[in-house]
Design an enzyme around this catalytic site. Sequence first.
Site, PDB file in Angstrom:
ATOM      1  N   GLN A  54       0.838  -1.195   0.000  1.00 56.34           N
ATOM      2  CA  GLN A  54       0.000   0.000   0.000  1.00 56.34           C
ATOM      3  C   GLN A  54       0.877   1.250   0.000  1.00 56.34           C
ATOM      4  OE1 GLN A  54      -2.195   2.765  -0.045  1.00 56.34           O
ATOM      5  NE2 GLN A  54      -3.692   1.317   0.778  1.00 56.34           N
ATOM      6  N   ARG A  56       0.033   4.319   0.580  1.00 53.79           N
ATOM      7  CA  ARG A  56      -0.295   5.248   1.661  1.00 53.79           C
ATOM      8  C   ARG A  56       0.248   4.688   2.958  1.00 53.79           C
ATOM      9  NH1 ARG A  56      -3.672   9.455   2.832  1.00 53.79           N
ATOM     10  NH2 ARG A  56      -4.373   9.585   4.986  1.00 53.79           N
ATOM     11  N   SER A  70     -18.276   8.378  11.263  1.00 54.98           N
ATOM     12  CA  SER A  70     -19.157   8.381  10.099  1.00 54.98           C
ATOM     13  C   SER A  70     -19.671   6.979   9.801  1.00 54.98           C
ATOM     14  CB  SER A  70     -18.411   8.948   8.889  1.00 54.98           C
ATOM     15  OG  SER A  70     -19.206   8.882   7.722  1.00 54.98           O
ATOM     16  N   GLY A  75     -22.717   3.573   8.241  1.00 61.04           N
ATOM     17  CA  GLY A  75     -22.190   2.344   7.666  1.00 61.04           C
ATOM     18  C   GLY A  75     -21.128   2.660   6.633  1.00 61.04           C
ATOM     19  N   GLN A  78     -19.069   2.974   0.517  1.00 62.19           N
ATOM     20  CA  GLN A  78     -18.386   2.382  -0.640  1.00 62.19           C
ATOM     21  C   GLN A  78     -17.671   1.103  -0.210  1.00 62.19           C
ATOM     22  OE1 GLN A  78     -16.006   5.792  -1.955  1.00 62.19           O
ATOM     23  NE2 GLN A  78     -17.320   5.928  -3.748  1.00 62.19           N
ATOM     24  N   GLU A  98      -8.088   0.513   2.510  1.00 66.04           N
ATOM     25  CA  GLU A  98      -7.500   0.135   3.803  1.00 66.04           C
ATOM     26  C   GLU A  98      -7.925   1.081   4.921  1.00 66.04           C
ATOM     27  OE1 GLU A  98      -3.173  -0.517   6.000  1.00 66.04           O
ATOM     28  OE2 GLU A  98      -3.289  -0.657   3.816  1.00 66.04           O
ATOM     29  N   ARG A 100     -10.789   2.600   5.253  1.00 65.26           N
ATOM     30  CA  ARG A 100     -12.130   2.192   5.669  1.00 65.26           C
ATOM     31  C   ARG A 100     -12.073   0.941   6.542  1.00 65.26           C
ATOM     32  NH1 ARG A 100     -14.309   1.990  -0.156  1.00 65.26           N
ATOM     33  NH2 ARG A 100     -12.211   2.742  -0.589  1.00 65.26           N
ATOM     34  N   GLU A 131      -5.613   4.559  -7.265  1.00 67.05           N
ATOM     35  CA  GLU A 131      -6.796   4.878  -6.469  1.00 67.05           C
ATOM     36  C   GLU A 131      -6.496   5.979  -5.467  1.00 67.05           C
ATOM     37  OE1 GLU A 131      -9.705   4.265  -3.066  1.00 67.05           O
ATOM     38  OE2 GLU A 131      -7.537   4.003  -3.056  1.00 67.05           O
TER      39      GLU A 131
END
Length: 304
Positions: A54, A56, A70, A75, A78, A98, A100, A131
């Site tokens: 990854q 990030r 949130s 829920g 996406q 990741e 999320r 992404e």
Amino acid sequence: MADRKEPRRGLGRGLSALMADVDAAAPSEQAGDAPSRRPDRVLPIDRIEPNPDQPRRSFTEPQLAELADSIRAKGIIQPLIVRPHPRTEGHYEIVAGERRWRAAQIAQLHDVPVLIREFDDVEVLEVAIIENIQRADLNPIEEAAGYRQLMFKFGHTQEKLAEALGKSRSHIANLMRLLNLPEDVQDMVTSGTLSAGHARSLITAPNPSDLAKKIVKKGLSVRAAEKLAKTASGGDQPKRKRPDGAFTFEKDADTKALEGDLSAALGMQVTVDHKPGQESGRITVSYDTLEQLDALCMILSSSR
């Protein structure tokens, strides 16, 4: 007979598949008006593992906590994009999402919605980088490192990246130049202590670490930082002759720009020594690791 070289692949199935599944233009992962994607299925959170490649690297506690709040309220809007884990039966590896996944754990969710895709190792990394870049989800150093990975691992050029990602070539080149700065200066950019604009002014300076600290301490503007860096570089005065016999003249703006472009394209420090009024000169490429040397050899051999 010599082995035939594999053609360099262009932006592949990973990009188009990702763009079909995720609204990359969404301003936020939990935007209130973001349309909900229909997941392929729901998976237990403990059967999902992060992608070790990854791009990030920084997940700040306040941002994760905000996202977790949130998620508790709305829920996961996406779904995560995952693939079957390459080594563990019944488990899955995250391709995108990741943050999320981490926030869902803080929110104490037991299951998360996912889209399952059959990506290979190359596409997983490519998709993860693109992404994040499309979401403006990386700091300048992470974004620059992502561009470098796309160029060296997948053979993408700055022009192709600019076209595919909707960025200008100069934006990509300018960011990649930041990777030529010392690690401590890069850390300042990563943490937000120093802006990318301030950092760019230090790329050709002789002592960027000291200058960066001075810029931060005095709260200088970008223009003032550029002036400080120019003064530290000796302004327009010719340099003293070096013991190794290297050229001693101050480089003009075109030569410095060429050095910056070559350094950004290669991801390594490139020095151009060109004596005014002559046709010949010298180019020096400096590498920090054997991996960079291997990458340079691949680039040179592929151009034959």
